[in-house]
Design an enzyme around this catalytic site. Structure first.
Site, short mmCIF file in Angstrom:
data_model
loop_
_atom_site.label_atom_id
_atom_site.label_comp_id
_atom_site.label_asym_id
_atom_site.label_seq_id
_atom_site.Cartn_x
_atom_site.Cartn_y
_atom_site.Cartn_z
N ILE A 115 0.80 -1.24 -0.08
CA ILE A 115 0.02 0.07 0.00
C ILE A 115 0.95 1.43 -0.04
O ILE A 115 0.65 2.32 -0.77
CB ILE A 115 -0.65 -0.04 1.22
CG1 ILE A 115 -1.68 -1.27 1.26
CG2 ILE A 115 -1.74 1.22 1.10
CD1 ILE A 115 -2.49 -1.59 -0.09
N GLU A 116 1.87 1.22 0.73
CA GLU A 116 2.75 2.33 1.05
C GLU A 116 3.43 2.75 -0.31
O GLU A 116 3.69 3.86 -0.67
CB GLU A 116 3.82 2.32 2.09
CG GLU A 116 2.96 2.17 3.65
CD GLU A 116 2.59 3.48 3.96
OE1 GLU A 116 3.06 4.86 3.20
OE2 GLU A 116 1.72 3.92 4.90
#
Length: 533
Positions: free
Chosen positions: A164-165
């Site tokens: 996600i990051e």
């Protein structure tokens, strides 16, 4: 390839001969996944620590190894630096299993099921090429992260957070200056002992940033007692989440993640993680396929005791610089400093090649060193002092045009008879560069003369009409009155040296140097992420 001993413990294993190391590492490399696994896709693991047996020499030339016995003696010893004494058996069935199943088994967070989760699922499922690239990158590092998560008793959903990051890109840099696979902001990185200086940025170091991220997430979970709130705080900032909780408490509303008022990015943050979790659980339900990921170590940690050029290290490992930097992304300069980066991460086969080549290497290890400026200088003067071109000095030290380099700054310079030492631990950890404008601006006021136009006044003050209009907030058709006061900024050449022989006079001169500067106002980018890490 030689077979590997099926129960070989890697704790401080002495290697009596070169062939033993070759057999050990080549055997490890040969026991990967089934045929479907791609050569570059086994995952990152706890590094197996290789301590070099070479002794440090005062010069940059490595001591030659002239016999096979000497070469064998110079080869590294091996141990598992994260789990010392634990046997590594790559022929065991568990090592040949798919890591994704181990990840699924460790899922422990409560599920979310809302429209934002569906939106994220649709986004990923419509981009199978992106998912494939992301998971291939992640396969280098995922095993190490899973092991670290399990050691702390945390849910394995956290091992998916770099998807996600950063999409598992160690070089990822956001518009808000968050960096690395865990996207640490500079200040939060320093809070968790991630060094950031001209030589390295530990936010991009996979091992160091994973340790820091899990420390931070554990701290946030201890604060909120809820993983969804901890994740919101990781994204948005713990203070913001605490204030949102207080607002809901005062309003008599629930304080769970879905009930809090928060920015859209944070509102979408946990649903994206839930979507990735759902895809890992049932990839076929989203018309996606996850390539198997090896459930065993992929890279080794190899110690260095001398500074070494990045291009030389890559050549000794049989890798391109780009491949080498995938495993050592924290390096900012074309040289690795033994004082601050004592371990290199390398895939199994490349670690074997590197250990052999390093022990046999007889040439210069590093062509760069650090130099601390004794006084403020122009880049041209500094370049002349160290015997390199101004353009090369600017490029390697990232010095922009029209800047002076301040006294006490550390510059990377070529090695020479005068500058031929490895960089010290203190300098490797604290090095910085101080830049000041070569031309500073001084605010003055002037009065318009009778009948003087904007163009005439601008010509008299040697500035442009546009600058006069901007500085004084005037319209393009403004007429000046006699005696009208206007603001003008005039250049003042910055001083590059303190002209005095005695310390007392130098201090006095330094105090009298021009101190007025014009600070350029910065507008916050509307695209920046909320303050978070």
């Amino acid at each position: 390839m030689n077979p590997m001993n099926p129960q070989l413990s890697l704790r401080r294993l002495a290697l009596p001969a070169l062939t033993v190391l070759g057999a050990l590492l080549s055997g490890c490399a040969s026991t990967g996944l089934p045929q479907a696994q791609q050569p570059g896709s086994p995952v990152a693991e706890q590094p197996v620590h290789m301590t070099t047996a070479r002794t440090s020499q005062p010069s940059a030339v490595a001591k030659p190894a002239t016999t096979s016995a000497a070469l064998a003696a110079a080869l590294p010893q091996v141990e598992d630096s994260l789990q010392p004494g634990v046997p590594v058996d790559l022929n065991d069935s568990s090592a040949r299993a798919d890591l994704w199943q181990r990840v699924r088994t460790g899922f422990a967070m409560p599920d979310l099921d809302n429209a934002l989760v569906g939106k994220a699922e649709q986004w990923y499922s419509s981009r199978p090429d992106y998912v494939q690239r992301m998971t291939e990158r992640g396969s280098r590092y995922l095993y190490h992260i899973v092991v670290e998560v399990e050691k702390r008793g945390m849910p394995t959903e956290l091992a998916l957070l770099p998807f996600i990051e950063s999409a598992f890109n160690p070089q990822a840099l956001s518009s808000a200056k968050a960096s690395g696979i865990w996207q640490f902001m500079p200040a939060t990185g320093r809070d968790f002992d991630l060094k950031q200086n001209i030589f390295r940025d530990d936010r991009r170091d996979v091992l160091a940033s994973t340790r820091a991220a899990l420390d931070y997430l554990g701290q946030l979970y201890g604060m909120f007692g809820d993983w969804h709130l901890a994740l919101a705080a990781y994204n948005w900032g713990q203070g913001n989440v605490q204030r949102a909780i207080r607002r809901n408490l005062q309003a008599g509303k629930p304080t769970d993640y879905e009930s809090l008022r928060m920015p859209d990015e944070t509102r979408y943050y946990v649903p994206k993680l839930q979507a990735v979790k759902n895809i890992v659980l049932r990839p076929e339900a989203f018309s996606l396929a996850l390539a198997p990921v090896a459930n065993h170590p992929f890279f080794l940690s190899v110690n260095i005791d001398r500074d070494i050029d990045v291009d030389l290290a890559a050549r000794l490992a049989g890798m391109s610089e780009a491949e080498f930097k995938q495993f050592n992304p924290q390096v900012n300069k074309p040289v690795l400093l033994a004082a601050s980066t004592p371990q290199l991460l390398l895939p199994w086969d490349n670690a074997e090649a590197f250990s052999r080549a390093l022990a046999a290497h007889q040439g210069q290890m590093a062509s760069w060193t650090a130099w601390v400026l004794p006084r403020t200088m122009t880049p041209a003067d500094a370049a002349a002092k160290v015997g390199m071109s101004e353009a090369a000095l600017r490029e390697v030290n990232k010095i922009p045009p029209r800047m002076l380099v301040g006294q006490g700054s550390t510059l990377l310079v070529p090695r020479s008879a005068r500058h031929d030492n490895d960089v010290s631990e203190h300098l490797a950890d604290t090095a910085s560069i101080k830049l000041t404008p070569a031309v500073q601006l001084r605010r003055v006021t002037v009065k318009a003369r009778k009948g003087e136009t904007l163009a005439a006044l601008a010509q008299r003050q040697k500035v442009s009409v546009e600058q006069l209009l901007q500085w004084n907030k005037l319209g393009a058709k403004a007429n000046l009155k006699a005696g009208q006061t206007l603001v003008v900024f005039t250049p003042v050449q910055a001083k590059t040296r303190v002209a005095s022989a005695s310390p007392a006079k130098r201090s006095s001169a330094a105090r009298s140097a021009p101190a007025r500067k014009v600070a350029a106002a910065r507008s916050a980018s509307s695209q920046q992420k909320p303050s978070r890490r």
